[in-house]
Design a protein around this motif. Structure first.
Motif, PDB file in Angstrom:
ATOM      1  N   LEU A 117      54.353  25.650  59.369  1.00 39.70           N
ATOM      2  CA  LEU A 117      53.256  24.691  59.237  1.00 39.70           C
ATOM      3  C   LEU A 117      52.091  25.270  58.445  1.00 39.70           C
ATOM      4  O   LEU A 117      51.026  24.675  58.377  1.00 39.70           O
ATOM      5  CB  LEU A 117      52.788  24.231  60.624  1.00 39.70           C
ATOM      6  CG  LEU A 117      53.831  23.386  61.343  1.00 39.70           C
ATOM      7  CD1 LEU A 117      53.401  23.073  62.751  1.00 39.70           C
ATOM      8  CD2 LEU A 117      54.061  22.082  60.582  1.00 39.70           C
ATOM      9  N   THR A 132      54.006  13.182  63.169  1.00 36.96           N
ATOM     10  CA  THR A 132      52.740  13.615  62.570  1.00 36.96           C
ATOM     11  C   THR A 132      53.004  14.639  61.458  1.00 36.96           C
ATOM     12  O   THR A 132      52.309  14.644  60.460  1.00 36.96           O
ATOM     13  CB  THR A 132      51.783  14.227  63.610  1.00 36.96           C
ATOM     14  OG1 THR A 132      52.401  15.384  64.158  1.00 36.96           O
ATOM     15  CG2 THR A 132      51.433  13.270  64.711  1.00 36.96           C
ATOM     16  N   VAL A 133      54.027  15.471  61.658  1.00 42.46           N
ATOM     17  CA  VAL A 133      54.369  16.438  60.607  1.00 42.46           C
ATOM     18  C   VAL A 133      54.929  15.695  59.394  1.00 42.46           C
ATOM     19  O   VAL A 133      54.575  15.981  58.250  1.00 42.46           O
ATOM     20  CB  VAL A 133      55.401  17.457  61.122  1.00 42.46           C
ATOM     21  CG1 VAL A 133      55.808  18.400  60.006  1.00 42.46           C
ATOM     22  CG2 VAL A 133      54.831  18.241  62.280  1.00 42.46           C
ATOM     23  N   HIS A 137      49.356  17.196  59.796  1.00 40.69           N
ATOM     24  CA  HIS A 137      48.960  18.512  60.264  1.00 40.69           C
ATOM     25  C   HIS A 137      48.121  19.247  59.236  1.00 40.69           C
ATOM     26  O   HIS A 137      47.482  20.233  59.546  1.00 40.69           O
ATOM     27  CB  HIS A 137      50.209  19.335  60.592  1.00 40.69           C
ATOM     28  CG  HIS A 137      51.079  19.578  59.402  1.00 40.69           C
ATOM     29  ND1 HIS A 137      51.876  18.610  58.858  1.00 40.69           N
ATOM     30  CD2 HIS A 137      51.245  20.666  58.634  1.00 40.69           C
ATOM     31  CE1 HIS A 137      52.512  19.097  57.798  1.00 40.69           C
ATOM     32  NE2 HIS A 137      52.147  20.337  57.643  1.00 40.69           N
ATOM     33  N   ARG A 179      45.998  22.539  63.941  1.00 42.41           N
ATOM     34  CA  ARG A 179      47.272  21.839  64.138  1.00 42.41           C
ATOM     35  C   ARG A 179      48.477  22.750  63.955  1.00 42.41           C
ATOM     36  O   ARG A 179      49.426  22.661  64.715  1.00 42.41           O
ATOM     37  CB  ARG A 179      47.392  20.656  63.183  1.00 42.41           C
ATOM     38  CG  ARG A 179      46.403  19.582  63.429  1.00 42.41           C
ATOM     39  CD  ARG A 179      46.802  18.720  64.619  1.00 42.41           C
ATOM     40  NE  ARG A 179      45.620  18.083  65.168  1.00 42.41           N
ATOM     41  CZ  ARG A 179      44.966  17.086  64.573  1.00 42.41           C
ATOM     42  NH1 ARG A 179      45.406  16.596  63.448  1.00 42.41           N
ATOM     43  NH2 ARG A 179      43.892  16.587  65.089  1.00 42.41           N
ATOM     44  N   ILE A 226      50.972  22.273  67.129  1.00 42.97           N
ATOM     45  CA  ILE A 226      52.242  21.537  67.031  1.00 42.97           C
ATOM     46  C   ILE A 226      53.439  22.355  67.548  1.00 42.97           C
ATOM     47  O   ILE A 226      54.204  21.862  68.379  1.00 42.97           O
ATOM     48  CB  ILE A 226      52.446  21.015  65.595  1.00 42.97           C
ATOM     49  CG1 ILE A 226      51.445  19.888  65.351  1.00 42.97           C
ATOM     50  CG2 ILE A 226      53.863  20.530  65.366  1.00 42.97           C
ATOM     51  CD1 ILE A 226      51.439  19.347  63.960  1.00 42.97           C
TER      52      ILE A 226
END
Lengths: 160, 518
Positions: free
Chosen positions: A117, B221-222, B227, B393, B397
């Motif tokens: 991420l 959401t990803v 994010h 985030r 997450i």
């Protein structure tokens, strides 16, 4: 001809209902069950029929009222690659749970997740994963006394 | 009934259960604040924890999380205009403008007071309504149950908004189909297991709930790239005073009272949860306001904030009525609680308050405490709790993913479940992209097993004839109501055309309900 979201969904469920209905007829019955008012096949067959009817109605309905052209499935703008990697990471987590045990698997999963991420600082990666994983492991294994199997790899190396 | 209240009181004031209320409210507030995660996800995330508790503590915890999440959702609506869940979308209409006028403190306080009043009025009505309804439903037979389940399933579909009814019906059927996977209870025949041992027990409810409402929501959401968004700036110094003046209290008191009762009634209806209640209460309040006040709606009207807030909390309480008395959940969130109760071996329904009076009454009594906790503990702590929103985030997450996966794994210790979750998540994302609602599927899945049992019992008793559907007046009445509910979506366009002239500018509840929250 472009296919709308509703049409696509309806088609998927139509196929699903047919496959489900076909499989429903393969459910083994006890001898004499076919004379009972209800048997293991009854509800699945009814569901397959209803599912087929509803998805057919949706298909017909959405085809007849296909004035909204903005309803088609748009796939760009979504980050499928990242989601694919995340889901692969989850599958990897499941494998790691079996092979290297809960603690190590958790640390690897969290670091992998943060990395995917966009978190790159090594310090954050470690601080947000290691103490957390140890904490959870401590609560589960020590406080709640839940048996967490050590990974197969360790059992194989050091003996179970 | 006094006996019952005393039983409930003694169970609810046990230190551990009080702790559960507090923990539940806090956890709920936090999860509810996170955009994208609503009450359903919050309650789903709690299920694994409740497995280790006794039934009353577990359900008290989940109830606390439920109204905590509704409250947390309104906090993020007001502060950063990002509703945490569908039922607080309306709160942002007037709450966020207030925050922009440096009156965030007042807006938060007002939301908390309205929620408190809504929840408390709801809990008082529940106290009287639930036992009354439960004693009536004691005379129910399996044919009535079957009809009731039909009603519950069709109601959810019928209330799911324009253009969604057929999709909701299909999803309900899909849920029922998933419920048939596994060993048939009647004959012991394996169904749809494809020879796999892991499927013999069927799909676990926990797995399905977690995959569709926790994993899929986070992954969504990803998928949308949310994010990467910058964390919203929150200026805590400009919260302003949290006090309301006497005039303001006078102005909103009737609104709160009206919306609470209204919200409760909406909440009791099967299929209509907090989301629909908040939208309808806002619309009602707007229609009742004078022409001059109407202009203020959407620009920071106190009444416009108080109405949806009281209504959504009252409706959350109201949705416990069908759950506790008939065993039919009124919303997606109570559907998850129903699943958790069944997992405990407790059959929610008319016999609940006879067989498990402690569960029945302690839930009701704990609602008072829950509302108090929200008001006394959460309100002053809001500036601090909302700081948790600043956790980046990319860190948050993976943690939520971890909790949802291990939550399932730690119950079965079978890694097959994790693979199964991934498959279901992929399916759920596909269906979400196609705008199919998720809540009806979960409801169908949970009610599926009970429905088949009741149907088979009723059919066996009536010797294979479907006459049981109209032979008993009660069954007939429920069947007729079910048919009427099915007709609602057909009639509603006609009604809305009739009152089309008074069309309001705010979005209807349809969009919100699609998300399956409430």
């Amino acid at each position: 001809m472009t296919i709308s979201k509703d049409q696509l969904g309806a088609l998927i469920f139509l196929v699903l209902s047919i496959a489900y209905g076909y499989n429903a007829t393969l459910i083994p019955l006890l001898p004499g069950d076919e004379f009972e008012p209800i048997n293991a096949q009854s509800l699945p067959i009814a569901l397959a029929t209803l599912g087929g009817i509803f998805s057919f109605l949706l298909l017909v309905g959405s085809t007849l009222s296909s004035k909204r052209s903005d309803d088609k499935l748009v796939l760009h703008g979504y980050d499928f690659a990242l989601v694919g990697k995340l889901l692969a990471l989850i599958v990897g987590f499941a494998l790691a749970l079996e092979w290297v045990g809960f603690l190590l698997a958790t640390v690897l999963f969290l670091i992998g997740g943060y990395w995917l991420l966009g978190e790159r600082r090594p310090k954050t990666l470690l601080i947000a994963s290691l103490p957390f994983a140890v904490g959870i492991w401590f609560v589960l294994a020590q406080l709640l006394d839940i048996y967490l199997a050590p990974g197969r790899l360790f059992s194989a190396l050091f003996g179970g | 009934m006094l006996d019952g209240i005393m039983t409930g009181l003694t169970t609810a004031v046990m230190p551990f259960n009080l702790l559960m209320v507090v923990v539940g409210c806090f956890a709920g507030t936090f999860i509810g604040m996170l955009p994208g995660l609503g009450p359903i996800s919050a309650v789903a995330l709690m299920i694994p924890i409740t497995y280790g508790l006794d039934p009353s503590s577990g359900i008290i915890l989940m109830a606390g999380v439920y109204y905590g999440a509704v409250f947390g959702g309104s906090t993020s609506s007001i502060l950063i205009n990002a509703p945490g869940c569908a039922s607080t979308v309306v709160t942002a209409f007037d709450g966020y403008p207030l925050a922009q006028q440096k009156q965030a403190g007042k807006a938060l306080a007002l939301a908390a007071y309205s929620s408190f009043t809504g929840g408390t009025i709801g809990a008082i009505v529940l106290l009287f309504a639930a036992p009354a309804l439960a004693s009536v439903s004691l005379s129910f037979q399996s044919s009535d149950y079957f009809a009731l389940m039909l009603l519950g399933l069709t109601a959810v579909a019928a209330f799911s908004g324009k253009g969604q009814v057929l999709k909701a019906m299909i999803m309900t059927i899909f849920g029922l189909m998933i419920a048939t996977v596994g060993t048939d209870v009647m004959s012991g025949a394996p169904r749809f297991t494809f020879g796999s041992l892991d499927l013999i027990d069927g799909v676990s409810f926990l797995l399905l709930a977690m995959a569709t409402f926790a994993l899929a929501e986070v992954v969504m959401t990803v998928l949308k790239g949310q994010h990467k968004e910058e964390e919203p700036e929150m200026d805590m110094a400009s919260l302003g005073s949290m006090k309301l003046s006497k005039d303001e209290v006078k102005e909103i008191a009737p609104t709160v009272a009206r919306s609470s009762v209204f919200g409760f009634i909406i909440g009791v209806l099967p299929g209509a949860g907090a989301t629909i209640a908040s939208f309808l209460a806002y619309g009602l309040e707007r229609n009742l306001a004078s022409a001059k006040e109407k202009l203020k709606f959407g620009k920071g009207a106190l009444r416009g904030l108080a109405a949806p807030e009281s209504a959504n909390n009252a409706a959350s309480t109201g949705s416990f009525v069908p759950l506790l008395t008939l065993g039919i959940p009124g919303s997606g969130t109570t559907a998850i609680m129903l699943g958790a109760l069944i997992a405990y071996g407790i059959q929610p329904g008319p016999r609940l308050f006879i067989d498990n009076p402690d569960v029945f009454w302690s839930v009701i009594i704990s609602m008072y405490f829950g509302n108090l906790v929200l008001l006394i503990l959460n309100l002053p702590l809001i500036p601090y709790i909302s700081r948790l929103l600043v956790i980046p985030r990319p860190i948050l997450i993976p943690l939520i993913l971890f909790f949802s996966i291990t939550g399932v794994y730690l119950v079965s210790f079978n890694t097959f479940d994790i693979h199964m979750m991934v498959i279901i998540t992929v399916l759920a994302i596909l269906l979400k992209l196609l705008n199919f609602p998720m809540a009806p599927m979960l409801l169908g899945f949970i009610l599926g097993g009970i429905m088949e049992n009741n149907l088979s019992r009723a059919l066996t008793l009536s010797d294979g004839s479907f006459a049981f559907l109209w032979e008993r007046p009660l069954t007939l009445a429920i069947v007729v109501i079910t048919l009427l509910v099915l007709l609602v979506p057909l009639i509603s366009p006609l009604i809305s055309r009739a009152i089309g002239k008074r069309k309001t500018s705010y979005p209807g509840p349809e969009a919100a309900v699609t998300e399956g929250e409430g």
